[in-house]
Scaffold this motif. Structure first.
Motif, PDB file in Angstrom:
ATOM      1  N   ALA A  22     -38.059  19.324  75.044  1.00 50.57           N
ATOM      2  CA  ALA A  22     -36.818  19.117  74.296  1.00 50.57           C
ATOM      3  C   ALA A  22     -35.755  18.477  75.183  1.00 50.57           C
ATOM      4  O   ALA A  22     -34.997  17.604  74.740  1.00 50.57           O
ATOM      5  CB  ALA A  22     -36.312  20.443  73.740  1.00 50.57           C
ATOM      6  N   GLU A  23     -35.684  18.881  76.440  1.00 51.97           N
ATOM      7  CA  GLU A  23     -34.704  18.319  77.366  1.00 51.97           C
ATOM      8  C   GLU A  23     -34.978  16.835  77.588  1.00 51.97           C
ATOM      9  O   GLU A  23     -34.054  16.017  77.617  1.00 51.97           O
ATOM     10  CB  GLU A  23     -34.754  19.069  78.697  1.00 51.97           C
ATOM     11  CG  GLU A  23     -34.213  20.493  78.619  1.00 51.97           C
ATOM     12  CD  GLU A  23     -34.410  21.269  79.905  1.00 51.97           C
ATOM     13  OE1 GLU A  23     -35.126  20.749  80.789  1.00 51.97           O
ATOM     14  OE2 GLU A  23     -33.861  22.377  80.019  1.00 51.97           O
ATOM     15  N   VAL A  24     -36.278  16.497  77.735  1.00 54.31           N
ATOM     16  CA  VAL A  24     -36.648  15.092  77.942  1.00 54.31           C
ATOM     17  C   VAL A  24     -36.256  14.265  76.719  1.00 54.31           C
ATOM     18  O   VAL A  24     -35.687  13.178  76.836  1.00 54.31           O
ATOM     19  CB  VAL A  24     -38.161  14.967  78.212  1.00 54.31           C
ATOM     20  CG1 VAL A  24     -38.603  13.500  78.183  1.00 54.31           C
ATOM     21  CG2 VAL A  24     -38.510  15.599  79.558  1.00 54.31           C
ATOM     22  N   ALA A  25     -36.536  14.791  75.514  1.00 58.50           N
ATOM     23  CA  ALA A  25     -36.182  14.076  74.287  1.00 58.50           C
ATOM     24  C   ALA A  25     -34.677  13.912  74.168  1.00 58.50           C
ATOM     25  O   ALA A  25     -34.179  12.847  73.772  1.00 58.50           O
ATOM     26  CB  ALA A  25     -36.735  14.828  73.071  1.00 58.50           C
TER      27      ALA A  25
ATOM     28  N   ALA B  21     -33.344  11.261  76.390  1.00 54.14           N
ATOM     29  CA  ALA B  21     -33.690   9.934  75.873  1.00 54.14           C
ATOM     30  C   ALA B  21     -32.886   9.581  74.633  1.00 54.14           C
ATOM     31  O   ALA B  21     -33.020   8.487  74.098  1.00 54.14           O
ATOM     32  CB  ALA B  21     -35.188   9.887  75.562  1.00 54.14           C
ATOM     33  N   GLY B  22     -32.057  10.520  74.160  1.00 54.56           N
ATOM     34  CA  GLY B  22     -31.241  10.268  72.978  1.00 54.56           C
ATOM     35  C   GLY B  22     -31.951  10.533  71.670  1.00 54.56           C
ATOM     36  O   GLY B  22     -31.405  10.246  70.602  1.00 54.56           O
ATOM     37  N   ASP B  23     -33.153  11.092  71.742  1.00 55.01           N
ATOM     38  CA  ASP B  23     -33.901  11.405  70.516  1.00 55.01           C
ATOM     39  C   ASP B  23     -33.557  12.843  70.112  1.00 55.01           C
ATOM     40  O   ASP B  23     -34.331  13.777  70.312  1.00 55.01           O
ATOM     41  CB  ASP B  23     -35.408  11.252  70.761  1.00 55.01           C
ATOM     42  CG  ASP B  23     -36.214  11.270  69.459  1.00 55.01           C
ATOM     43  OD1 ASP B  23     -35.626  11.620  68.417  1.00 55.01           O
ATOM     44  OD2 ASP B  23     -37.413  10.945  69.505  1.00 55.01           O
ATOM     45  N   TYR B  24     -32.373  12.997  69.523  1.00 56.41           N
ATOM     46  CA  TYR B  24     -31.870  14.333  69.228  1.00 56.41           C
ATOM     47  C   TYR B  24     -32.678  15.022  68.125  1.00 56.41           C
ATOM     48  O   TYR B  24     -32.865  16.241  68.167  1.00 56.41           O
ATOM     49  CB  TYR B  24     -30.394  14.256  68.834  1.00 56.41           C
ATOM     50  CG  TYR B  24     -29.526  13.663  69.914  1.00 56.41           C
ATOM     51  CD1 TYR B  24     -29.578  14.150  71.221  1.00 56.41           C
ATOM     52  CD2 TYR B  24     -28.659  12.599  69.647  1.00 56.41           C
ATOM     53  CE1 TYR B  24     -28.787  13.610  72.223  1.00 56.41           C
ATOM     54  CE2 TYR B  24     -27.871  12.052  70.648  1.00 56.41           C
ATOM     55  CZ  TYR B  24     -27.945  12.559  71.918  1.00 56.41           C
ATOM     56  OH  TYR B  24     -27.162  12.010  72.911  1.00 56.41           O
ATOM     57  N   ASP B  25     -33.162  14.251  67.161  1.00 53.97           N
ATOM     58  CA  ASP B  25     -33.969  14.859  66.091  1.00 53.97           C
ATOM     59  C   ASP B  25     -35.225  15.499  66.662  1.00 53.97           C
ATOM     60  O   ASP B  25     -35.595  16.620  66.280  1.00 53.97           O
ATOM     61  CB  ASP B  25     -34.348  13.799  65.048  1.00 53.97           C
ATOM     62  CG  ASP B  25     -33.162  13.355  64.209  1.00 53.97           C
ATOM     63  OD1 ASP B  25     -32.163  14.107  64.171  1.00 53.97           O
ATOM     64  OD2 ASP B  25     -33.228  12.285  63.599  1.00 53.97           O
TER      65      ASP B  25
ATOM     66  N   LEU C 121     -29.931  23.958  72.289  1.00 54.34           N
ATOM     67  CA  LEU C 121     -29.689  23.540  70.911  1.00 54.34           C
ATOM     68  C   LEU C 121     -28.206  23.251  70.685  1.00 54.34           C
ATOM     69  O   LEU C 121     -27.840  22.236  70.071  1.00 54.34           O
ATOM     70  CB  LEU C 121     -30.166  24.622  69.940  1.00 54.34           C
ATOM     71  CG  LEU C 121     -29.900  24.354  68.447  1.00 54.34           C
ATOM     72  CD1 LEU C 121     -30.608  23.085  67.992  1.00 54.34           C
ATOM     73  CD2 LEU C 121     -30.324  25.554  67.602  1.00 54.34           C
ATOM     74  N   ALA C 122     -27.341  24.120  71.188  1.00 50.71           N
ATOM     75  CA  ALA C 122     -25.894  23.926  71.018  1.00 50.71           C
ATOM     76  C   ALA C 122     -25.434  22.617  71.654  1.00 50.71           C
ATOM     77  O   ALA C 122     -24.633  21.873  71.078  1.00 50.71           O
ATOM     78  CB  ALA C 122     -25.137  25.105  71.616  1.00 50.71           C
ATOM     79  N   ARG C 123     -25.965  22.307  72.824  1.00 55.94           N
ATOM     80  CA  ARG C 123     -25.562  21.084  73.523  1.00 55.94           C
ATOM     81  C   ARG C 123     -26.090  19.842  72.802  1.00 55.94           C
ATOM     82  O   ARG C 123     -25.392  18.831  72.704  1.00 55.94           O
ATOM     83  CB  ARG C 123     -26.072  21.126  74.965  1.00 55.94           C
ATOM     84  CG  ARG C 123     -25.388  22.196  75.819  1.00 55.94           C
ATOM     85  CD  ARG C 123     -25.709  22.009  77.295  1.00 55.94           C
ATOM     86  NE  ARG C 123     -24.990  22.982  78.098  1.00 55.94           N
ATOM     87  CZ  ARG C 123     -25.517  24.103  78.562  1.00 55.94           C
ATOM     88  NH1 ARG C 123     -26.785  24.402  78.302  1.00 55.94           N
ATOM     89  NH2 ARG C 123     -24.800  24.944  79.298  1.00 55.94           N
ATOM     90  N   VAL C 124     -27.328  19.921  72.316  1.00 59.22           N
ATOM     91  CA  VAL C 124     -27.902  18.785  71.606  1.00 59.22           C
ATOM     92  C   VAL C 124     -27.148  18.547  70.303  1.00 59.22           C
ATOM     93  O   VAL C 124     -26.853  17.398  69.934  1.00 59.22           O
ATOM     94  CB  VAL C 124     -29.403  19.010  71.338  1.00 59.22           C
ATOM     95  CG1 VAL C 124     -29.955  17.902  70.445  1.00 59.22           C
ATOM     96  CG2 VAL C 124     -30.192  19.052  72.647  1.00 59.22           C
ATOM     97  N   GLN C 125     -26.813  19.613  69.602  1.00 57.27           N
ATOM     98  CA  GLN C 125     -26.044  19.466  68.359  1.00 57.27           C
ATOM     99  C   GLN C 125     -24.697  18.806  68.630  1.00 57.27           C
ATOM    100  O   GLN C 125     -24.256  17.938  67.873  1.00 57.27           O
ATOM    101  CB  GLN C 125     -25.841  20.840  67.713  1.00 57.27           C
ATOM    102  CG  GLN C 125     -27.103  21.409  67.083  1.00 57.27           C
ATOM    103  CD  GLN C 125     -26.925  22.847  66.656  1.00 57.27           C
ATOM    104  OE1 GLN C 125     -26.276  23.649  67.342  1.00 57.27           O
ATOM    105  NE2 GLN C 125     -27.501  23.201  65.519  1.00 57.27           N
TER     106      GLN C 125
END
Length: 364
Positions: free
Chosen positions: A55-58, A61-65, A88-92
Protein backbone atom coordinates in the motif's frame (compact mmCIF):
# COMPACT_ATOMS: atom_id res chain seq x y z
CA UNK A 1 -6.86 -93.06 -18.20
CA UNK A 2 -3.26 -93.73 -17.70
CA UNK A 3 -1.22 -92.21 -15.00
CA UNK A 4 0.62 -90.10 -17.56
CA UNK A 5 -2.63 -88.72 -18.98
CA UNK A 6 -3.89 -87.87 -15.54
CA UNK A 7 -0.66 -85.97 -14.85
CA UNK A 8 -1.01 -83.81 -17.95
CA UNK A 9 -4.64 -83.09 -17.06
CA UNK A 10 -3.68 -81.87 -13.60
CA UNK A 11 -0.89 -79.67 -15.07
CA UNK A 12 -3.19 -77.88 -17.55
CA UNK A 13 -5.85 -77.32 -14.88
CA UNK A 14 -3.26 -75.72 -12.59
CA UNK A 15 -1.96 -73.55 -15.43
CA UNK A 16 -5.44 -72.25 -16.18
CA UNK A 17 -5.98 -71.38 -12.52
CA UNK A 18 -2.67 -69.51 -12.36
CA UNK A 19 -3.43 -67.59 -15.57
CA UNK A 20 -6.90 -66.66 -14.38
CA UNK A 21 -5.50 -65.43 -11.08
CA UNK A 22 -2.94 -63.31 -12.92
CA UNK A 23 -5.66 -61.64 -14.98
CA UNK A 24 -7.74 -60.95 -11.90
CA UNK A 25 -4.76 -59.49 -10.09
CA UNK A 26 -3.94 -57.27 -13.08
CA UNK A 27 -7.56 -56.08 -13.29
CA UNK A 28 -7.60 -55.16 -9.61
CA UNK A 29 -4.43 -53.03 -10.04
CA UNK A 30 -6.20 -50.82 -12.68
CA UNK A 31 -2.94 -49.97 -14.47
CA UNK A 32 -1.35 -52.11 -17.11
CA UNK A 33 2.05 -53.29 -15.97
CA UNK A 34 3.76 -51.53 -18.91
CA UNK A 35 2.45 -47.96 -17.91
CA UNK A 36 3.91 -45.76 -15.08
CA UNK A 37 1.57 -44.81 -12.21
CA UNK A 38 -0.25 -41.43 -12.59
CA UNK A 39 1.19 -38.51 -10.60
CA UNK A 40 -1.02 -36.81 -7.96
CA UNK A 41 -2.09 -33.23 -8.82
CA UNK A 42 -0.26 -30.59 -6.62
CA UNK A 43 -2.46 -28.63 -4.18
CA UNK A 44 -3.21 -24.99 -5.27
CA UNK A 45 -0.94 -22.46 -3.48
CA UNK A 46 -2.72 -19.98 -1.18
CA UNK A 47 -2.84 -16.40 -2.63
CA UNK A 48 -0.27 -14.03 -1.07
CA UNK A 49 -1.63 -11.91 1.76
CA UNK A 50 -1.52 -8.10 1.24
CA UNK A 51 1.10 -6.27 3.27
CA UNK A 52 1.22 -2.61 4.28
CA UNK A 53 4.40 -2.06 2.27
CA UNK A 54 2.44 -2.76 -0.93
CA UNK A 55 0.00 0.00 0.00
CA UNK A 56 2.86 2.39 0.79
CA UNK A 57 4.46 1.69 -2.60
CA UNK A 58 1.14 2.32 -4.38
CA UNK A 59 0.57 5.53 -2.42
CA UNK A 60 4.06 6.83 -3.24
CA UNK A 61 3.34 6.14 -6.91
CA UNK A 62 0.16 8.20 -6.63
CA UNK A 63 -2.13 5.21 -7.11
CA UNK A 64 -4.36 6.06 -4.16
CA UNK A 65 -7.22 3.78 -5.21
CA UNK A 66 -4.92 0.75 -5.21
CA UNK A 67 -3.38 1.78 -1.89
CA UNK A 68 -6.79 2.18 -0.26
CA UNK A 69 -7.94 -1.18 -1.67
CA UNK A 70 -4.91 -2.94 -0.17
CA UNK A 71 -5.39 -1.24 3.20
CA UNK A 72 -9.07 -2.13 3.30
CA UNK A 73 -8.20 -5.77 2.62
CA UNK A 74 -5.75 -5.68 5.52
CA UNK A 75 -8.36 -4.08 7.77
CA UNK A 76 -10.92 -6.74 6.81
CA UNK A 77 -8.79 -9.17 8.81
CA UNK A 78 -8.15 -6.75 11.69
CA UNK A 79 -10.29 -3.62 11.90
CA UNK A 80 -8.14 -2.24 14.72
CA UNK A 81 -4.80 -2.36 12.89
CA UNK A 82 -3.57 1.12 13.88
CA UNK A 83 -0.64 1.19 11.45
CA UNK A 84 -2.99 0.38 8.57
CA UNK A 85 -5.44 3.02 9.79
CA UNK A 86 -2.68 5.63 10.04
CA UNK A 87 -1.63 4.98 6.46
CA UNK A 88 -5.28 5.04 5.35
CA UNK A 89 -5.77 8.48 6.93
CA UNK A 90 -2.72 9.87 5.14
CA UNK A 91 -3.69 8.37 1.79
CA UNK A 92 -7.22 9.74 2.10
CA UNK A 93 -5.81 13.21 2.83
CA UNK A 94 -3.43 12.97 -0.14
CA UNK A 95 -6.37 11.92 -2.32
CA UNK A 96 -8.34 15.01 -1.25
CA UNK A 97 -10.78 13.14 0.97
CA UNK A 98 -10.45 15.41 4.00
CA UNK A 99 -13.68 14.19 5.59
CA UNK A 100 -12.69 10.55 5.28
CA UNK A 101 -9.23 11.28 6.63
CA UNK A 102 -10.70 13.12 9.64
CA UNK A 103 -13.00 10.17 10.38
CA UNK A 104 -10.07 7.76 10.22
CA UNK A 105 -7.99 9.88 12.58
CA UNK A 106 -10.97 9.96 14.94
CA UNK A 107 -11.03 6.16 14.84
CA UNK A 108 -7.31 6.01 15.67
CA UNK A 109 -7.74 8.50 18.52
CA UNK A 110 -10.55 6.35 19.90
CA UNK A 111 -8.32 3.25 19.81
CA UNK A 112 -5.30 5.13 21.20
CA UNK A 113 -6.09 8.54 22.78
CA UNK A 114 -2.36 9.23 23.11
CA UNK A 115 -1.39 8.58 19.51
CA UNK A 116 0.46 11.86 18.79
CA UNK A 117 -0.48 12.15 15.11
CA UNK A 118 -4.13 11.32 15.74
CA UNK A 119 -4.28 13.77 18.65
CA UNK A 120 -2.84 16.53 16.47
CA UNK A 121 -5.09 15.82 13.49
CA UNK A 122 -8.24 15.58 15.60
CA UNK A 123 -7.23 18.73 17.49
CA UNK A 124 -6.66 20.61 14.23
CA UNK A 125 -10.06 19.51 12.95
CA UNK A 126 -11.69 20.75 16.16
CA UNK A 127 -9.82 24.05 15.87
CA UNK A 128 -11.22 24.58 12.35
CA UNK A 129 -14.69 24.16 13.83
CA UNK A 130 -13.92 26.61 16.65
CA UNK A 131 -14.23 23.96 19.37
CA UNK A 132 -11.38 25.46 21.37
CA UNK A 133 -12.43 24.10 24.78
CA UNK A 134 -12.18 20.52 23.56
CA UNK A 135 -8.89 21.30 21.78
CA UNK A 136 -7.45 22.59 25.04
CA UNK A 137 -8.74 19.63 27.05
CA UNK A 138 -7.17 17.12 24.67
CA UNK A 139 -3.83 18.89 24.36
CA UNK A 140 -3.48 19.45 28.11
CA UNK A 141 -4.32 15.78 28.71
CA UNK A 142 -1.66 14.74 26.20
CA UNK A 143 0.88 17.01 27.90
CA UNK A 144 0.05 15.54 31.33
CA UNK A 145 0.66 12.05 29.92
CA UNK A 146 4.07 13.10 28.62
CA UNK A 147 3.03 12.45 25.02
CA UNK A 148 2.87 16.03 23.71
CA UNK A 149 5.27 17.56 21.21
CA UNK A 150 5.64 21.07 19.77
CA UNK A 151 2.57 20.63 17.53
CA UNK A 152 0.35 19.94 20.52
CA UNK A 153 1.86 22.82 22.52
CA UNK A 154 1.06 25.15 19.61
CA UNK A 155 -2.56 23.98 19.53
CA UNK A 156 -2.83 24.37 23.31
CA UNK A 157 -1.42 27.90 23.04
CA UNK A 158 -3.88 28.82 20.28
CA UNK A 159 -6.77 27.43 22.32
CA UNK A 160 -5.71 29.43 25.38
CA UNK A 161 -5.49 32.60 23.33
CA UNK A 162 -8.97 32.02 21.94
CA UNK A 163 -10.33 31.33 25.43
CA UNK A 164 -8.59 34.36 26.96
CA UNK A 165 -6.06 32.45 29.10
CA UNK A 166 -3.10 34.69 28.24
CA UNK A 167 -0.65 33.40 30.84
CA UNK A 168 -1.30 29.77 29.92
CA UNK A 169 -1.09 30.66 26.23
CA UNK A 170 2.36 32.19 26.71
CA UNK A 171 3.56 29.07 28.56
CA UNK A 172 2.49 26.68 25.81
CA UNK A 173 3.63 28.91 22.93
CA UNK A 174 7.07 29.12 24.50
CA UNK A 175 7.12 25.32 24.75
CA UNK A 176 6.24 25.16 21.05
CA UNK A 177 9.72 26.50 20.39
CA UNK A 178 10.72 27.95 17.04
CA UNK A 179 7.60 27.11 15.09
CA UNK A 180 6.74 30.07 12.85
CA UNK A 181 3.13 30.33 13.99
CA UNK A 182 4.11 30.01 17.66
CA UNK A 183 6.51 32.96 17.36
CA UNK A 184 3.95 34.97 15.42
CA UNK A 185 1.28 34.38 18.07
CA UNK A 186 3.72 35.17 20.87
CA UNK A 187 4.55 38.44 19.11
CA UNK A 188 0.85 39.40 18.97
CA UNK A 189 0.45 38.43 22.63
CA UNK A 190 3.33 40.68 23.67
CA UNK A 191 2.24 43.47 21.31
CA UNK A 192 -1.26 43.55 22.78
CA UNK A 193 0.28 43.53 26.24
CA UNK A 194 2.32 46.61 25.28
CA UNK A 195 5.69 44.84 25.57
CA UNK A 196 7.08 45.99 22.22
CA UNK A 197 10.62 44.72 22.84
CA UNK A 198 9.46 41.15 23.39
CA UNK A 199 6.98 41.50 20.55
CA UNK A 200 9.72 42.59 18.17
CA UNK A 201 11.95 39.68 19.23
CA UNK A 202 9.19 37.15 18.54
CA UNK A 203 8.18 38.71 15.23
CA UNK A 204 11.77 38.81 14.00
CA UNK A 205 12.15 35.10 14.85
CA UNK A 206 9.04 34.36 12.81
CA UNK A 207 10.46 36.37 9.91
CA UNK A 208 13.74 34.45 10.09
CA UNK A 209 11.70 31.32 9.40
CA UNK A 210 9.44 32.92 6.79
CA UNK A 211 10.14 36.42 5.56
CA UNK A 212 6.64 36.63 4.05
CA UNK A 213 4.78 36.07 7.33
CA UNK A 214 1.85 38.49 7.10
CA UNK A 215 1.20 38.96 10.82
CA UNK A 216 4.86 39.48 11.69
CA UNK A 217 5.43 41.99 8.89
CA UNK A 218 2.23 43.91 9.67
CA UNK A 219 3.05 44.21 13.37
CA UNK A 220 6.69 45.09 12.72
CA UNK A 221 5.27 47.86 10.55
CA UNK A 222 3.13 48.99 13.50
CA UNK A 223 6.18 49.00 15.77
CA UNK A 224 8.32 51.00 13.35
CA UNK A 225 5.45 53.43 12.70
CA UNK A 226 5.06 53.88 16.48
CA UNK A 227 8.79 54.65 16.62
CA UNK A 228 8.26 57.17 13.78
CA UNK A 229 10.67 55.15 11.63
CA UNK A 230 8.46 55.47 8.60
CA UNK A 231 10.86 54.02 6.03
CA UNK A 232 11.18 50.89 8.14
CA UNK A 233 7.41 50.80 8.51
CA UNK A 234 7.02 51.04 4.73
CA UNK A 235 9.37 48.09 4.22
CA UNK A 236 7.39 45.84 6.57
CA UNK A 237 3.98 47.03 5.39
CA UNK A 238 5.02 46.40 1.78
CA UNK A 239 5.93 42.80 2.64
CA UNK A 240 2.63 42.34 4.47
CA UNK A 241 0.67 43.78 1.53
CA UNK A 242 2.46 41.44 -0.89
CA UNK A 243 1.65 38.49 1.34
CA UNK A 244 -2.05 39.42 1.60
CA UNK A 245 -2.92 41.82 -1.24
CA UNK A 246 -6.66 41.48 -0.63
CA UNK A 247 -6.41 42.52 3.03
CA UNK A 248 -7.10 46.26 3.48
CA UNK A 249 -5.20 46.60 6.77
CA UNK A 250 -1.71 46.33 5.30
CA UNK A 251 -2.67 48.39 2.24
CA UNK A 252 -4.07 51.30 4.25
CA UNK A 253 -1.25 51.11 6.80
CA UNK A 254 1.22 51.33 3.92
CA UNK A 255 -0.64 54.38 2.58
CA UNK A 256 -0.46 56.06 6.00
CA UNK A 257 3.29 55.39 6.26
CA UNK A 258 3.86 56.89 2.80
CA UNK A 259 1.81 59.92 3.84
CA UNK A 260 3.90 60.40 6.98
CA UNK A 261 7.12 60.05 4.99
CA UNK A 262 5.99 62.87 2.67
CA UNK A 263 5.39 60.65 -0.39
CA UNK A 264 1.92 61.92 -1.34
CA UNK A 265 1.78 60.14 -4.69
CA UNK A 266 2.36 56.70 -3.15
CA UNK A 267 0.00 57.49 -0.30
CA UNK A 268 -2.79 58.37 -2.76
CA UNK A 269 -2.07 55.21 -4.76
CA UNK A 270 -2.44 52.90 -1.76
CA UNK A 271 -5.39 54.75 -0.22
CA UNK A 272 -7.19 54.28 -3.53
CA UNK A 273 -6.20 50.61 -3.63
CA UNK A 274 -7.51 50.21 -0.11
CA UNK A 275 -10.86 51.71 -1.08
CA UNK A 276 -11.18 48.99 -3.69
CA UNK A 277 -10.82 46.22 -1.10
CA UNK A 278 -13.55 44.62 0.96
CA UNK A 279 -13.71 44.50 4.72
CA UNK A 280 -13.37 48.21 5.62
CA UNK A 281 -15.95 49.59 8.03
CA UNK A 282 -18.03 52.51 6.76
CA UNK A 283 -16.53 54.89 9.33
CA UNK A 284 -13.02 53.96 8.20
CA UNK A 285 -13.93 54.29 4.52
CA UNK A 286 -15.18 57.78 5.24
CA UNK A 287 -11.80 58.72 6.74
CA UNK A 288 -9.90 57.21 3.81
CA UNK A 289 -12.00 59.08 1.25
CA UNK A 290 -11.48 62.33 3.12
CA UNK A 291 -7.71 61.84 3.50
CA UNK A 292 -7.33 60.94 -0.17
CA UNK A 293 -9.27 64.06 -1.18
CA UNK A 294 -7.03 66.22 1.00
CA UNK A 295 -3.86 64.69 -0.48
CA UNK A 296 -5.18 65.22 -4.01
CA UNK A 297 -5.83 68.87 -3.16
CA UNK A 298 -2.33 69.25 -1.70
CA UNK A 299 -0.93 67.66 -4.88
CA UNK A 300 -2.86 70.08 -7.11
CA UNK A 301 -5.02 67.31 -8.62
CA UNK A 302 -8.28 69.25 -8.36
CA UNK A 303 -9.96 67.43 -11.25
CA UNK A 304 -9.36 64.09 -9.53
CA UNK A 305 -11.10 65.33 -6.39
CA UNK A 306 -14.43 65.67 -8.19
CA UNK A 307 -14.20 62.07 -9.50
CA UNK A 308 -13.30 60.76 -6.06
CA UNK A 309 -16.04 62.79 -4.37
CA UNK A 310 -18.75 61.56 -6.73
CA UNK A 311 -17.76 57.96 -6.06
CA UNK A 312 -17.53 58.43 -2.31
CA UNK A 313 -20.76 60.40 -1.95
CA UNK A 314 -22.69 57.73 -3.87
CA UNK A 315 -21.56 55.36 -1.16
CA UNK A 316 -21.52 57.69 1.87
CA UNK A 317 -24.12 60.43 1.43
CA UNK A 318 -23.13 62.37 4.56
CA UNK A 319 -19.38 62.43 3.95
CA UNK A 320 -18.79 66.07 4.94
CA UNK A 321 -15.05 65.84 4.32
CA UNK A 322 -15.55 64.93 0.67
CA UNK A 323 -17.91 67.89 0.14
CA UNK A 324 -15.46 70.17 1.94
CA UNK A 325 -12.44 69.25 -0.20
CA UNK A 326 -14.58 69.27 -3.33
CA UNK A 327 -15.49 72.86 -2.38
CA UNK A 328 -11.79 73.65 -1.88
CA UNK A 329 -10.99 72.30 -5.33
CA UNK A 330 -13.78 74.36 -6.92
CA UNK A 331 -12.61 77.47 -5.07
CA UNK A 332 -9.10 77.00 -6.46
CA UNK A 333 -10.67 76.95 -9.91
CA UNK A 334 -12.50 80.21 -9.04
CA UNK A 335 -15.89 78.47 -9.25
CA UNK A 336 -17.16 80.26 -6.16
CA UNK A 337 -20.88 79.63 -6.38
CA UNK A 338 -20.32 75.90 -6.87
CA UNK A 339 -17.84 75.88 -4.01
CA UNK A 340 -20.37 77.54 -1.67
CA UNK A 341 -22.89 74.85 -2.56
CA UNK A 342 -20.41 72.12 -1.57
CA UNK A 343 -19.51 73.88 1.71
CA UNK A 344 -23.18 74.12 2.55
CA UNK A 345 -23.56 70.35 2.09
CA UNK A 346 -20.39 69.73 4.07
CA UNK A 347 -21.91 71.68 6.99
CA UNK A 348 -24.68 69.05 7.24
CA UNK A 349 -22.04 66.73 8.69
CA UNK A 350 -21.55 67.78 12.37
CA UNK A 351 -17.87 66.90 12.17
CA UNK A 352 -17.33 69.36 9.32
CA UNK A 353 -19.91 72.00 10.21
CA UNK A 354 -17.58 74.64 11.65
CA UNK A 355 -14.81 74.56 9.01
CA UNK A 356 -17.38 74.35 6.20
CA UNK A 357 -19.38 77.37 7.41
CA UNK A 358 -16.19 79.34 7.99
CA UNK A 359 -15.12 78.77 4.39
CA UNK A 360 -18.66 79.44 3.13
CA UNK A 361 -18.78 82.85 4.78
CA UNK A 362 -15.26 83.74 3.67
CA UNK A 363 -16.23 83.70 0.01
CA UNK A 364 -16.92 87.15 -1.41
Amino acid sequence: MTSTTRGYSRFFTAAIVVATAAVLIAGCGGVPPDQPPAEAEPEAAAPPQPVLMDAEVAAKAGDYDAAISIIQEILSGNTNDIEALRLLARVQAADGNRSGSADTWERIAYLDPYDPDAAYEVGTSMARKGNWKEVRTRMVSLDAAGKADVRHYLLAGQADLELGYRTEAEKYLLKAGDLELAQSLLGKLYYNRGDLDKAEGAFLKALEINGSNYTANLHMGYIRYHERKFRGAIRYYTAAHRAEPSDPMACLSLAAAFEKSGDRASAIEYYRKGLGLEGIAASERKKVYTTTARLLLESGQTDEIEKLALTGISELSKAGGLYFYWGEALLKQDRKSEAKEKYKKAAADPQWKDPALKRFHSIR
